[in-house]
Design an enzyme around this catalytic site. Structure first.
Site, PDB file in Angstrom:
ATOM      1  N   ARG A   9       0.876  -1.173   0.000  1.00  0.00           N
ATOM      2  CA  ARG A   9       0.000   0.000   0.000  1.00  0.00           C
ATOM      3  C   ARG A   9       0.910   1.218   0.000  1.00  0.00           C
ATOM      4  NH1 ARG A   9      -2.187   0.536   5.419  1.00  0.00           N
ATOM      5  NH2 ARG A   9      -0.807   2.318   5.570  1.00  0.00           N
TER       6      ARG A   9
ATOM      7  N   HIS B 244      -3.547   4.212   4.834  1.00  0.00           N
ATOM      8  CA  HIS B 244      -4.678   3.285   4.941  1.00  0.00           C
ATOM      9  C   HIS B 244      -5.937   3.956   4.411  1.00  0.00           C
ATOM     10  CE1 HIS B 244      -7.693   0.614   6.597  1.00  0.00           C
ATOM     11  NE2 HIS B 244      -8.180   1.598   7.323  1.00  0.00           N
TER      12      HIS B 244
ATOM     13  N   TYR C 185       4.289   5.571  11.459  1.00  0.00           N
ATOM     14  CA  TYR C 185       4.676   4.169  11.644  1.00  0.00           C
ATOM     15  C   TYR C 185       5.608   3.622  10.572  1.00  0.00           C
ATOM     16  CZ  TYR C 185       0.535   3.577   8.597  1.00  0.00           C
ATOM     17  OH  TYR C 185      -0.389   3.669   7.586  1.00  0.00           O
TER      18      TYR C 185
END
Lengths: 324, 381
Positions: free
Chosen positions: B265, B269, B278
């Site tokens: 990805r 998200h 992160y």
């Protein structure tokens, strides 16, 4: 005319639905070769074959999800949860997907399926085999929730539930599986949104459903000996609620007692009492009374008789409404 | 990260004689022999390229629309193009697809109007298409819960003896859910005609693959009685050929198959997410180097089937499709708010009809509702 237990009436209801409509299929844990732990599906696999009556692996979420997928494929699934508390693993599938799929597909995918759940206590069992989870289901929009109190209604409501285009949670009062009644089969399907006057009376209305209808009728019988005339309303449908029948009865009697096995706190009695207060505020002669369980995990069987509504507790509640 | 990018087959995931696994090299791409055998034509590969480019442009337009306040939320799928386009085009038109919420490109491949899909993210309705028309289920939000729906549908296909294969999409995070494991088991027990498609994009929001899955996803299939392979999800040709073979196998009665696509990805998200909390650009960079569109262009170039005119034509079409999607969205009528009552039931109880009528009556000015304008705000112009 035949004398049938509720369990047999359900069995015949499934049998006739399977025979009538080739798209009806029945599945769940132990429903095939065993015929279900309560034998409600006894003999159906032999009669209709493993393609239409089959055992599944032990996983309730996917039993419910299977019903959803099969409904899209055009089947009329009737899934069994083995016990009330064993329906909880399927809760996400029922509340997040089954109840919402019709909306999420803008009406393209009706969820014509039935989930049968034996519920209620009074069978000398542990707590996860004795619970009354109806409030969880009635609080979810998109589900219809019904529960029979008699063998005749078990047959007629199950027939209607299987034919209805919407998802129906079919709660079977397991303590009443063995109650008997003369039934003339086949019965026509019952309305899924109508309560039933189980006994006429004029001094107070007992509002009950599923396992407590018999209790309410026994209480009415006992009260008659004391010169008190009690009307008994059997809700049959918990969602939607037939408020018209409830209100008409209480309009007449001016006193109401709601009787259920579920905890009183936030039980169906709360909604019924609120509606009666709103609709009949000037008519009510006393506050609506509620009889149900304490706010405890279902008690050990040694004590269950103290917590499941019985004739004495119902009549005490009637006395309170009459003494108000 | 190097380990996450390695599509080598996990120990014991496939039987020795599995013909689909035999199509793959140790790195999870088609062997030269399998590529010849799969015979994906130049035209087909160009079609895959074209749809990947279009879908990437639609993704960036979705992001733009969200940033401009026209969408409440957007879930980017850039990086997944080979996975979604390759798999969707591998299915026959009579097959069914049950997507997860990120499978927007699959929906586009099935012919669903992307501008209409966006009305969901604009908050106008919870759905935007008829699953029967496109043989494409609704986007399902609760993670992994669509997987057993697809298995149920596939069991129905088997009961009806329909030659239909079912594809179900999900991310690697979904493989941690109970529903996923239950569905895998049911599929194995009932030998359902289904292809499980894991778009392993390495991140379940902020949780990396190494904290999500011990062992391998592909290898789990073996425990449920059917094979699973790991495929380079950047290579649309490999994805397409493997999913097609798995679907054919399912239609022939061979039972379920698990395809784990290693992908990434590249974006957040959703637009509510902040990946800088992160992961670093250094984590992402190697995956940018494996861009599925560039990869496909290279394959086409090697075949002599790619030139500037084609690239330009596809780019122009993608641009036009993005403009069209934006316009469809912004022109979408706001439904009457009472429509929220309409599809709750197929056969609504009188009590719900009454609630709806009361709601409508309360919307009238004399009904006393204080809100000056009960309708949601109109879309932009």
């Amino acid at each position: 005319m035949a004398t049938l237990t509720m369990g047999k009436a359900l069995n015949l209801g499934l049998n006739d639905a399977l025979a009538r409509d080739r798209r009806v299929i029945v599945f769940g844990e132990d429903v095939g070769r065993l015929g279900g732990v309560f034998r409600v599906t006894d003999g159906l696999r032999d009669e209709f074959g493993e393609g239409r009556v089959f055992d599944t692996p032990l996983a309730e979420a996917t039993i419910a999800a299977l019903a959803l997928g099969l409904a899209i494929k055009g089947f009329r699934p009737v899934a069994e949860m083995q016990f009330d508390a064993f329906s909880y693993p399927s809760f996400q599938q029922v509340t997040s997907n089954i109840a919402k799929y019709h909306t999420r597909t803008l009406g393209a995918c009706p969820m014509q399926l039935v989930i049968r759940i034996p519920y209620g206590g009074n069978i000398g069992a542990i707590e996860q085999h004795s619970e009354s989870p109806e409030t969880y289901y009635v609080h979810t929009a998109g589900l219809k929730v019904v529960t029979p109190a008699t063998p005749a209604d078990a047959y007629a409501l199950l027939t209607a539930a299987i034919q209805d285009p919407d998802p129906v949670i079919f709660l079977e009062p397991k303590a009443r599986y063995w109650m008997r009644q003369e039934v003339d089969l086949p019965l026509p399907p019952a309305a899924l949104d109508r309560a039933r006057i189980a006994r006429e009376g004029h001094d107070a209305t007992l509002i009950a459903y599923g396992p407590t209808v018999q209790t309410a009728l026994a209480a009415a019988e006992a009260a008659e000996g004391e010169g008190i005339s009690l009307e008994v309303v059997d809700l049959r449908s918990l969602s939607p609620l037939d408020l018209e029948t409830i209100s008409d009865s209480v309009h007449k009697t001016r006193r109401a007692v709601v009787v259920h096995e579920a905890p009183v706190f936030m039980g169906l009695g709360a909604e019924i009492a609120a509606r009666l207060m709103h609709d009949l505020f000037d008519t009510l002669a006393a506050p609506v009374e509620r009889v149900g369980n304490a706010t405890i995990p279902y008690p050990p069987s040694r004590f269950e008789k103290l917590f499941v509504p019985d004739v004495d507790r119902v009549l005490e509640a009637v006395d309170r409404t009459r003494a108000y | 990260m190097a380990d996450a990018m390695n599509a080598r087959q996990p120990e014991g995931s496939v039987p020795q004689d599995d013909p689909i696994a035999a199509m793959l090299t140790a790195d999870g791409v088609l062997t030269p022999a399998a590529e010849r055998e799969a015979a994906v034509s130049d035209d087909r590969l160009r079609e895959l390229y074209r749809l990947m480019v279009i879908c990437r442009r639609l993704d960036s337009e979705g992001l733009n629309l969200q940033r401009q306040g026209e969408l409440g939320l957007w879930g980017p799928y850039t990086g997944h193009e080979a996975a979604q386009v390759g798999a969707a085009l591998a299915m026959d038109s009579t097959d069914w697809i049950f997507p997860y919420y990120r499978d927007f490109a699959m929906a586009v491949c099935r012919g669903i109007d992307p501008g209409a899909i966006l009305t969901i993210f604009r908050g106008l309705a919870h759905g935007a298409w008829d699953p029967y028309e496109y043989r494409f289920g609704p986007f399902i939000i609760p993670v992994g819960t669509q997987v057993p729906h697809a298995v149920g549908f596939a069991i129905g296909c088997k009961l009806d003896a329909d030659p239909i294969a079912v594809l179900v999409g999900f991310g690697e995070g979904a493989t941690s859910t109970g529903d996923w494991h239950e569905a895998m088991n049911f599929a194995g027990v009932f030998k359902a005609p289904i292809v499980f498609l894991c778009e392993n994009n390495q991140w379940a929001i902020s949780v990396p693959m190494r904290d999500q899955v011990a062992g391998s996803i592909a290898a789990r299939a073996a425990g449920y009685g059917f094979p699973g392979v790991r495929v380079d999800g950047s290579d649309v040709l490999s994805v397409h050929a493997i999913v097609r073979a798995a679907a054919e196998r399912a239609r022939r009665g061979g039972g379920p198959y698990l395809v784990e696509l290693l992908t990434y990805r590249l974006g957040p998200h959703t637009t509510s997410d902040d990946p800088t909390r992160y992961r670093t650009e250094a984590d992402t960079e190697p995956w940018r180097q494996r861009d599925p569109i560039a990869h496909c262009a290279n394959r086409l170039k090697a075949r002599g089937a790619f030139d500037a005119a084609f690239e330009q034509a596809v780019g122009s079409e993608a641009e036009a499709r993005a403009v069209q999607m934006r316009q469809t969205l912004l022109n979408a009528a706001v439904p009457h708010p009472a429509t929220v009552f309409d599809a709750v039931f197929a056969n609504p109880p009188a009590s719900l009809v009454r609630e709806r009528d009361e709601f409508i009556a309360a919307l009238e000015p004399e009904g006393g509702r204080s809100a000056a304008n009960p309708l949601p705000p109109e879309g932009g112009d």
